[in-house]
Design a protein around this motif. Sequence first.
Motif, mmCIF file in Angstrom:
data_model
loop_
_atom_site.group_PDB
_atom_site.id
_atom_site.type_symbol
_atom_site.label_atom_id
_atom_site.label_comp_id
_atom_site.label_asym_id
_atom_site.label_seq_id
_atom_site.Cartn_x
_atom_site.Cartn_y
_atom_site.Cartn_z
ATOM 1 N N ILE A 46 0.831 -1.212 0.000
ATOM 2 C CA ILE A 46 0.000 0.000 0.000
ATOM 3 C C ILE A 46 0.867 1.265 0.000
ATOM 4 C CG2 ILE A 46 -0.244 0.229 2.529
ATOM 5 C CD1 ILE A 46 -3.199 0.588 0.181
ATOM 6 N N LEU B 16 -8.852 4.348 5.660
ATOM 7 C CA LEU B 16 -8.866 3.070 4.929
ATOM 8 C C LEU B 16 -7.668 2.174 5.271
ATOM 9 C CD1 LEU B 16 -9.883 4.465 1.419
ATOM 10 C CD2 LEU B 16 -11.382 3.428 3.139
ATOM 11 N N VAL B 17 -6.461 2.750 5.174
ATOM 12 C CA VAL B 17 -5.262 1.916 5.331
ATOM 13 C C VAL B 17 -5.113 1.487 6.786
ATOM 14 C CG1 VAL B 17 -2.758 1.871 5.095
ATOM 15 C CG2 VAL B 17 -4.167 2.984 3.338
ATOM 16 N N ALA C 251 -7.913 -0.933 7.575
ATOM 17 C CA ALA C 251 -7.631 -2.294 7.114
ATOM 18 C C ALA C 251 -6.594 -2.952 8.018
ATOM 19 C CB ALA C 251 -7.143 -2.273 5.665
ATOM 20 N N TRP D 5 -7.522 5.133 -3.360
ATOM 21 C CA TRP D 5 -7.105 4.261 -2.237
ATOM 22 C C TRP D 5 -8.019 3.073 -2.021
ATOM 23 C CZ3 TRP D 5 -2.377 4.604 -0.080
ATOM 24 C CH2 TRP D 5 -1.661 5.795 -0.301
ATOM 25 N N SER E 108 -6.584 -0.612 -0.899
ATOM 26 C CA SER E 108 -6.899 -0.984 0.492
ATOM 27 C C SER E 108 -7.472 -2.394 0.541
ATOM 28 C CB SER E 108 -7.907 -0.014 1.112
ATOM 29 O OG SER E 108 -7.360 1.277 1.163
#
Lengths: 331, 251
Positions: free
Chosen positions: A126, A143-144, A147, A206, A210
């Motif tokens: 990512i 998001l990142v 996750a 993204w 993700s």
Amino acid sequence: MYAQMVDTGLNKVVDASQMSPQEQAFQARIDADVKVEPRDWMPEAYRRTLVRQIQQHAHSEVVGQLPEGNWVTRAPTLKRKAILMAKIQDEAGHGLYLYSAAETLGVSRDDLIDDLHAGKVKYSSIFNYPTLNWADIGAIGWLVDGAAIMNQIPLCRCSYGPYARAMVRICKEESFHQRQGFDIMMAMCRGSADQKAMAQDALDRWWWPSLMMFGPSDAESVHSAQSMRWKIKLLSNDELRQRFVDQTVPQAEYLGLRVPDPALRWNAQSGHYETGPIDWAEFQAVLRGHGPCNRDRIRVRKEAWDDGQWVREAAMAHARKRAERESRAAA
Amino acid sequence: MNDNARFEFLLRMGDNALVLAQRLSEWVGKGPVLEEDIALTNVGLDLIGQARMWLSYAGEVEGAGRDEDALAFRRDQHGFRNLLLVEQPNGDYAETTARQFLFDRWHLLALGAMTRSRDERVAAIAAKAGKEVAYHVERSSDWVIRLGDGTDESHARMQRAIDGLWMYAGEGFLPDATDDAMAEAGIGPDLAALRAPWREGVAAVLAEATLALPADDFAQRGGRQGRHTEHLGHLLCEMQFLQRAYPDARW
């Protein structure tokens, strides 16, 4: 941040009949949820796999400073700047705990860093995507980090004690990171048309990476099956990805953003969202080094390491001189 | 009492912290070792927090409706009041360390004097900041010693860094009319009186670091009056980009 597709070095899951009595006893302890500690005997493959997994995770934290560092000097308010600096500092701290956890398995931090720079081990793909506007900083948190939390919360219960304990601390901080990311997204979505467009652009770029963070479907993977047996992986990639989608889609709707997946739909029967196909060719390409930022991320890290060589040497030399002076004074 | 002098005085304190924090944030992810990434960010975070306190108060004293962000992001370089020292580029780790060391030692003395300020708000900010800066002094002094008395290479780099920045080290001891007014009102420190203890502390650390104290005490000045080096404009271009490009946005 976390590790993806960790190789166990095995080509099939080891079953009980192939295990030595020592290995059987080890597996029995894992099955009974007894934590493995550094001084305990462990199969070599378990140790090596953990080193790879923890190392990837540690490198991800360190490399992950870079896409955010790209905006820390341009944060739009002093409060946002302070929050982002605190977040990046947490990430460097996570890197430290994780390198320390890896060192309990008999490897040195410097060797692990050499492996990263030599391209022998990966960090999460990512971070090979660029941060192009301020909303990207929001999207990374939302998001990142979102996750990553999905993946890391189960790891708080993983079989290796030092890793599980590091993960407990990390998860607490990651949930703050995710909230700050969502807070940036809210401000952007409630802001001017330009800001809303930045937020949508960030989600567009993204979203798919993700989903790829969880790795390819691992239903057939020997490595995943063995790691699950060892309890250093607790849920499958697809289960984790589904949890993430189910959590995130309503948040995007709340923000008034469009998820860039025309096939996305709610399945009332299963109680889950269904997504369109993930472009695994892109994932494999980024993994091979063809992502937008692979080259720059490693180059910056190597330069920092090489530029810091004289500083590290000086610190060691000074420590030796000081120790010599102290031992002379004591004599 | 002259509120314009007090406003200027608060800007000077706030801008020192802000500009140095901005420089430190340029190091993110690029430190020589992970522990230093953490430490540099930690010091930067302290300074951002201090900048926010000083600039918020400055905005209140000014009474023109400017908050911390209006002051940080909407002034051009001639409106900035920081010491020339803190706007100097990061350079190598020796230069970053030397800049921090020379500033920290001034900063701690100035804050120490301000804890006795007749302006209670100034005294409170100085007391809080002083606790943080005491640690900054310890850290930067340790690094000067480590690098000065480390290897031949680190010694040479550290000496070059101290020599190169020395002409910016004295500005904080050269009072102007604003400082005189603040000192007379019992709000700000007597800057000239800080020089001797500063020099004594710096000399002791340099001696332990096996480094030479530079002989030429010529001091560049102007930052506190809004006349900066060429470096500040570039720093502000980057820092102020979003607020300048999207003036109507709320972040």
